[in-house]
Design a protein around this motif. Sequence first.
Motif, PDB file in Angstrom:
ATOM      1  N   UNK A 110       0.843  -1.193   0.000  1.00  0.00           N
ATOM      2  CA  UNK A 110       0.000   0.000   0.000  1.00  0.00           C
ATOM      3  C   UNK A 110       0.881   1.246   0.000  1.00  0.00           C
ATOM      4  N   UNK A 111       0.271   2.365  -0.298  1.00  0.00           N
ATOM      5  CA  UNK A 111       1.005   3.623  -0.346  1.00  0.00           C
ATOM      6  C   UNK A 111       1.203   4.174   1.070  1.00  0.00           C
ATOM      7  N   UNK A 112       2.256   4.987   1.203  1.00  0.00           N
ATOM      8  CA  UNK A 112       2.532   5.620   2.491  1.00  0.00           C
ATOM      9  C   UNK A 112       2.822   7.100   2.284  1.00  0.00           C
ATOM     10  N   UNK A 113       2.703   7.843   3.368  1.00  0.00           N
ATOM     11  CA  UNK A 113       3.077   9.258   3.401  1.00  0.00           C
ATOM     12  C   UNK A 113       3.886   9.534   4.666  1.00  0.00           C
ATOM     13  N   UNK A 114       4.795  10.495   4.557  1.00  0.00           N
ATOM     14  CA  UNK A 114       5.511  10.941   5.745  1.00  0.00           C
ATOM     15  C   UNK A 114       4.562  11.737   6.642  1.00  0.00           C
ATOM     16  N   UNK A 115       4.698  11.535   7.935  1.00  0.00           N
ATOM     17  CA  UNK A 115       3.975  12.359   8.903  1.00  0.00           C
ATOM     18  C   UNK A 115       4.939  13.135   9.789  1.00  0.00           C
ATOM     19  N   UNK A 116       6.240  12.836   9.646  1.00  0.00           N
ATOM     20  CA  UNK A 116       7.277  13.505  10.410  1.00  0.00           C
ATOM     21  C   UNK A 116       8.609  12.884  10.048  1.00  0.00           C
ATOM     22  N   UNK A 117       9.700  13.329  10.673  1.00  0.00           N
ATOM     23  CA  UNK A 117      11.008  12.728  10.406  1.00  0.00           C
ATOM     24  C   UNK A 117      11.002  11.228  10.740  1.00  0.00           C
ATOM     25  N   UNK A 118      11.281  10.405   9.727  1.00  0.00           N
ATOM     26  CA  UNK A 118      11.330   8.946   9.872  1.00  0.00           C
ATOM     27  C   UNK A 118      10.036   8.362  10.458  1.00  0.00           C
ATOM     28  N   UNK A 119       8.938   9.005  10.116  1.00  0.00           N
ATOM     29  CA  UNK A 119       7.617   8.538  10.550  1.00  0.00           C
ATOM     30  C   UNK A 119       6.690   8.509   9.341  1.00  0.00           C
ATOM     31  N   UNK A 130      11.097   4.218  11.870  1.00  0.00           N
ATOM     32  CA  UNK A 130      12.308   3.434  11.588  1.00  0.00           C
ATOM     33  C   UNK A 130      13.552   4.213  11.953  1.00  0.00           C
ATOM     34  N   UNK A 131      14.624   3.464  12.217  1.00  0.00           N
ATOM     35  CA  UNK A 131      15.925   4.080  12.422  1.00  0.00           C
ATOM     36  C   UNK A 131      16.465   4.650  11.107  1.00  0.00           C
ATOM     37  N   UNK A 132      16.186   3.921  10.014  1.00  0.00           N
ATOM     38  CA  UNK A 132      16.647   4.341   8.691  1.00  0.00           C
ATOM     39  C   UNK A 132      15.498   4.176   7.697  1.00  0.00           C
TER      40      UNK A 132
END
Length: 485
Positions: A110-119, A130-132
């Motif tokens: 499925x598709x994803x979107x950023x909600x914050x740094x590494x989120x 994630x860490x990376x």
Amino acid sequence: MRHFDLIIIGSGSGNSILTEDYEGLDVALVDGGTFGGTCLNVGCIPTKMYAYPATVARHAREVERLGVEAEVTRVRWREMRDRIFGRIDAISRGGLDYRRSLPHVTVYAEHVRFTGPRTLRTASGEELTAEQIVVAAGSRPVLPEVPGIDLPQVHTSDTVMRIEELPRRVVVVGGGYIGAEFAHVFSSLGSRVTQVNRSHRILRYHDPEIAERFAREAARQWKLEMGWALASVTEAEGEDGAVTATFTDPEDPTLTMQIPADVVLVATGRRPNTDLLDVAAAGLDVREDGLLAVDEQQRALAGGTPAEGVWALGDISSPYQLKHVANAEARTVQHNLMHPGSLRATDHRFVPSAVFTSPQIASVGMTQAEAEQWAVEHGTEITTKVQDYGSTAYGWAMEDHVGLCKLIAEKGTGRLLGAHLIGEEASVLIQPLVQAMSFGLDAHTMARGQYWIHPALSEVVENALLGLEVPEHSPLAPEALVARR
């Protein structure tokens, strides 16, 4: 909320990062499209699987000059299509099943979107951290906003290869490499093709001498219309399934041109998928052309500096939009993720490309205009040589009056600055030139420091090298090769 050691967004070149070195990590692989990415499913591989039989058909129609009479009696489009995608779809399914079978990999289809740094948030609403994070989400075709663009007869390169029948009439909109390749495919397989380009120059990023030669040969095979912009597509009355593509003069919209067609292929470029990922929520930088900004080590940038734990590769961050570049960038990321203390950079100095049209085209390095500007800036001179295929023995055998090899070098050193070929197997002939540029081999050393098989077509490269005005004892030449000469 699910936390991972590593999240990879995109299953094309990003998927190749996951080797046995990553088996100790908890990894998420996220892709809302077809597993395997653009190259496998809608790009390089299926297009060339069409281009090859199209080239064979074109050759059959043109061998009369060699004293051989041949004809193409039938094209079994569905059989060709099913052969191609029967193989490709199985690879895609197999790759997805394999990744799902690994205990350390979680696949999110499925598709994803950023909600914050590494989120990230998935389309179904799950929060991931994630860490990376590796962003390898690719690109998609650009469609002009004109009436009728959503009609079923209007296609992009993503959809046109799966149509049910070979169309009688095809309108190709766009003068880049995608348009050129599909114009060749459909024309050579028997469709009546009209290629329409907004500007008055086709393949505008190529050396003008190559572009002009191609335009001449393309106009001999299909109809070329230059200086027209797509205005609308409308269904034709009284002709089942047909449409009419209407074009206007960009400088005078009152001037129009209408072309009837069964299929309209819009090949007006591709755009990176940064806008679909909401990268601004992660504070990541986006360039003016829409590419995610990265440094030489493939680290995504935030405020001009590397964002902690975020990497990017391929079409979403690279201006080249080439699979071999995406693979090279993936190898860089693959190393850098596991070796943070010894980061590597991707070498983008000499990136070759090829257009699998008729005739084939290949290029690496500077065009002549770029080299002339470079010479002015560096206080030096350049030398150029254009060698026709027909000047070699194998060119005589082919009765070739089309192909050429154009080389550009620095006059004082013999350093190769650019190579541009058009003609039979151009994508193969250019490879030794890419090698010479990458490893610093000067033109004369390359020409005289090795054997060239006679009478192979590669002699056109040898003769072009010898035609450059460069010193026989270049300061670039390795001492051992100078001694041998």
